[in-house]
Design an enzyme around this catalytic site. Structure first.
Site, PDB file in Angstrom:
ATOM      1  N   ASP A 335       0.687  -1.154  -0.061  1.00  0.00           N
ATOM      2  CA  ASP A 335      -0.050   0.034  -0.082  1.00  0.00           C
ATOM      3  C   ASP A 335       0.975   1.356   0.139  1.00  0.00           C
ATOM      4  O   ASP A 335       1.877   1.415   0.756  1.00  0.00           O
ATOM      5  CB  ASP A 335      -1.121  -0.002   1.169  1.00  0.00           C
ATOM      6  CG  ASP A 335      -2.017   1.080   1.432  1.00  0.00           C
ATOM      7  OD1 ASP A 335      -2.752   1.101   0.457  1.00  0.00           O
ATOM      8  OD2 ASP A 335      -1.763   1.911   2.121  1.00  0.00           O
ATOM      9  N   GLU A 370       1.734  -0.292  -5.002  1.00  0.00           N
ATOM     10  CA  GLU A 370       0.843   0.560  -5.525  1.00  0.00           C
ATOM     11  C   GLU A 370       1.905   1.982  -5.589  1.00  0.00           C
ATOM     12  O   GLU A 370       2.194   2.278  -4.510  1.00  0.00           O
ATOM     13  CB  GLU A 370      -0.241   1.019  -4.257  1.00  0.00           C
ATOM     14  CG  GLU A 370      -1.161   2.132  -4.698  1.00  0.00           C
ATOM     15  CD  GLU A 370      -2.054   2.182  -3.438  1.00  0.00           C
ATOM     16  OE1 GLU A 370      -3.393   2.511  -3.950  1.00  0.00           O
ATOM     17  OE2 GLU A 370      -1.853   2.206  -2.256  1.00  0.00           O
TER      18      GLU A 370
END
Length: 658
Positions: A335, A370
């Site tokens: 993330d 990401e």
């Protein structure tokens, strides 16, 4: 009265050796560290860790057993302008703890102090760490090791996927046990996906603001203990083994398990957040701070973990090895992964990224970034090193715009369809590096994408201010799920066109769980705090025909050699030909000037026909005898070398051989 022996500085955390437990904690700036152990009556005993090796404080507790509850108190200077926030009045969690007992509640007593120490003791209300034993019978478990170019990812939430499934026993729905249940395994294998990418299963905490609103952090990105399996997703009282049972069951079916992990920030939030762990252990080492000790906020979550510090790098690497070796997971999705490469500016040669790339114990792991955060220079799509793959928001946005807005050229469409070679074909990267996605947990579901022009996030308690307004959605004429039959048919056609594009593009496709079922979140495009039937998949109301269509697409993908090759498509290699609707190579003008009709010939035998125009049109087919390929509707076959394409339609034809 228990007494500590010297112990050893490795491994960090609490380690049971069969005779006792070794405790080791990193803190460079601390002056005193106490191990706090708790009995069944919540009575606390404090034991000073007097042994120190470098910056590691350690001690060994003979006869201690798994199940022992513990925490730490760490003393040192409280000088916020210098980044020092030690407060021995606060019971702190072990950042390497494998299990949590209790829950982090919204209570001012957990606040460590902003400008001066808060001297209220937090032990009575603070959750406790638990010593665990990690032995487990994996039997003959093997990693599936699916090749990247054969991978199809399915992104799902443990509870959202299983909570409402009528064929799963009610007492285990919404849990790891449900994830490993034969009903769920059979569903995933019949769909044809090869990897299950799970939203965070690391132990998380609910933000105080959500608790005040009576909500929960459903997605789980507010991670508290990265080494611990989240108790809230377990049906029983042994989350670790329940999770490992699920992994083992998925592996037996040939399905890989990829974890969405959060190392960019912690659950301590900003300076007004609670002191739970790193802030009180070694604030300066764990967090990126400004000149006056203020927290940087490149994550939007109040703090940023300092992932270029050697001790913090070691902590992250130990955590990844834990999930790989103790839990047998097959990969990680990181993330806000730009934070992993900050020094503080982003570099692909950052020490943590290099450590991941070169660690022998992580070899064979799928690594997915990401590639952004909200800090300066945070957008880094295409800049991560091999062997990382990356979530492609360019793919998402361009394909949405092509099908739902008509404002993307065929050239841009083709670049995304060809694994975004303009972005990823550099630094020896391969097509798999582009994780192609239309939707994900954050944003509209596919059904909502074709049903809502605007987000409807009022249930989140933020006045509909949260969630992006840049959705490139199209409600086809009416806002909301209810519409007349003509609009519903056009919406379904758009869903099928988008799904066909996704599954048949070069690169690695990622499907959001529920998109194949027609799942809706009623227009909520930021359902992070909706742990309820808004987000849970409604299996009994599922669109079974759409599910069969998606399963057929995945099967079709497997049969087309051009979509199973590891390397980039090259002109003249026979993998791909780009044709206009007359069956001729596109002219330079057609590539860039508003055309919305295209034929793509894959491996010389499969012809993908895209009519993204608002009008029906005739497609002149290349020479040969063509038939409709499953899973497409055979009621509209080509006639006399012509395919009559309806508006916003897609079809795949297969060339018959003698």
């Amino acid at each position: 009265m228990a007494e500590l022996q010297t112990g050893k500085p490795t491994p960090l955390g609490a380690s049971f050796d069969g005779q006792g437990v070794n405790f080791a904690l990193f803190s460079a700036d601390a002056e005193r560290v106490e191990l706090c152990i708790f009995d069944e009556r919540q009575q606390e005993q404090r034991l000073e860790l007097t042994a120190r090796s470098g910056d590691i404080w350690h001690g060994y507790l003979p006869a201690a057993q798994p199940g022992l509850r513990y925490g730490f108190r760490v003393d040192g200077p409280f000088e916020p302008s210098q980044g020092l926030r030690f407060n021995p009045h606060k019971l702190l969690l072990d950042p390497c703890a494998r299990q949590l007992d209790g829950w982090v509640v919204d209570d001012d007593c957990l606040q460590g102090g902003i400008d001066q120490r808060d001297e209220r003791d937090s032990a009575d209300i603070m959750a406790k760490c638990v010593v665990t034993a990690e032995d487990y019978d994996w039997q003959d478990d093997q990693h599936p090791h699916t090749l990247w170019h054969q991978t199809v990812i399915y992104e799902a939430h443990v509870r959202g996927l299983t909570q409402l499934h009528p064929d799963i026993p009610e007492d285990i729905r919404g849990s790891y046990a449900a994830l490993g249940h034969p009903v769920m395994i059979d569903y995933l294998t019949s769909l044809g996906v090869t990897a299950l990418e799970l939203l965070p299963v690391q132990q998380h905490a609910d933000e105080p603001r959500l608790q005040q609103l009576g909500l929960r952090n459903y997605w789980g990105y507010n991670v508290l203990l990265p080494f611990a399996v989240d108790n809230s997703l377990a049906a029983g009282d042994d989350a670790l083994n329940e999770f490992r049972d699920a992994v083992k069951a998925l592996h037996r079916a040939g399905i890989e398990v990829i974890l969405d992990v959060v190392f960019n920030h912690s659950a301590e939030l900003d300076v007004e957040g609670p002191t739970l762990c790193q802030r009180g252990i070694d604030n300066r080492s764990y967090y990126w701070l400004g000149e006056n000790g203020e927290y940087h906020n490149w994550t939007g979550c109040g703090n940023v973990l300092r992932l270029n510090h050697p001790a913090v790098i070691d902590w992250v690497m130990d955590c990844l090895r834990f999930w790989r070796e103790v839990c047998h997971v097959d990969g990680f999705r990181f993330d806000l992964a730009t934070v992993l490469g900050r020094t503080p500016d982003f570099t692909a040669a950052a020490p943590l990224l290099s450590a991941m790339k070169n660690d022998s114990r992580l070899q064979g792991c799928k690594l997915i970034a990401e590639p952004w955060d909200i800090g300066h220079g945070g957008y880094q799509l295409g800049q991560f090193p091999t062997p990382f793959a990356e979530w492609s928001d360019r793919y998402r946005d361009d394909m949405r715009r092509f099908w739902l807005h008509g404002d993307i050229s065929l050239g841009a469409f083709a670049r995304r369809f060809a694994a975004s070679s303009d972005i990823f074909q550099q630094h020896d990267r391969l097509p798999f590096a582009s994780i192609n996605k239309l939707t994900a947990h954050d944003g509209f579901t596919l059904r909502d994408l074709v049903s809502f022009n605007h987000k409807h996030n009022d249930a989140n308690g933020e006045g509909n201010r949260d969630g992006t307004d840049s959705n490139f959605s199209n409600n086809h004429g009416t806002e909301g799920l209810e519409a007349d039959d003509d609009i519903l048919q056009r919406r379904l056609a758009s869903q099928k066109a988008l799904l066909t594009t996704l599954i048949l593009s070069q690169g690695t496709p990622m499907l959001l769980a529920g998109d194949e079922l027609g799942h809706s979140q009623q227009g909520n495009n930021n359902a992070y705090c909706q742990d309820n039937e808004l987000t849970w998949l409604h299996w009994e109301n599922a669109n079974s025909a759409l599910r069969e269509f998606v399963a057929g697409l995945i099967q079709l993908r497997r049969t087309i050699p051009a979509l199973q090759q590891e390397t980039w498509w090259q002109e003249g290699d026979g993998a791909v030909q780009w044709l206009n609707r007359e069956g001729q190579p596109l002219t330079p003008q057609q590539w860039e000037q508003g055309e919305h009709q295209l034929q793509i010939l894959l491996s010389g035998r499969w012809l993908v026909l895209f009519n993204a125009s608002l009008h029906a049109g005739e497609f002149m087919l290349p020479e040969g005898h063509w038939q409709v390929s499953p899973p497409f509707d055979e009621t509209n076959p080509p006639e006399g070398g012509i395919w009559h394409g309806q508006a916003q339609a897609v079809c795949v034809l297969i060339k018959q051989t003698a």
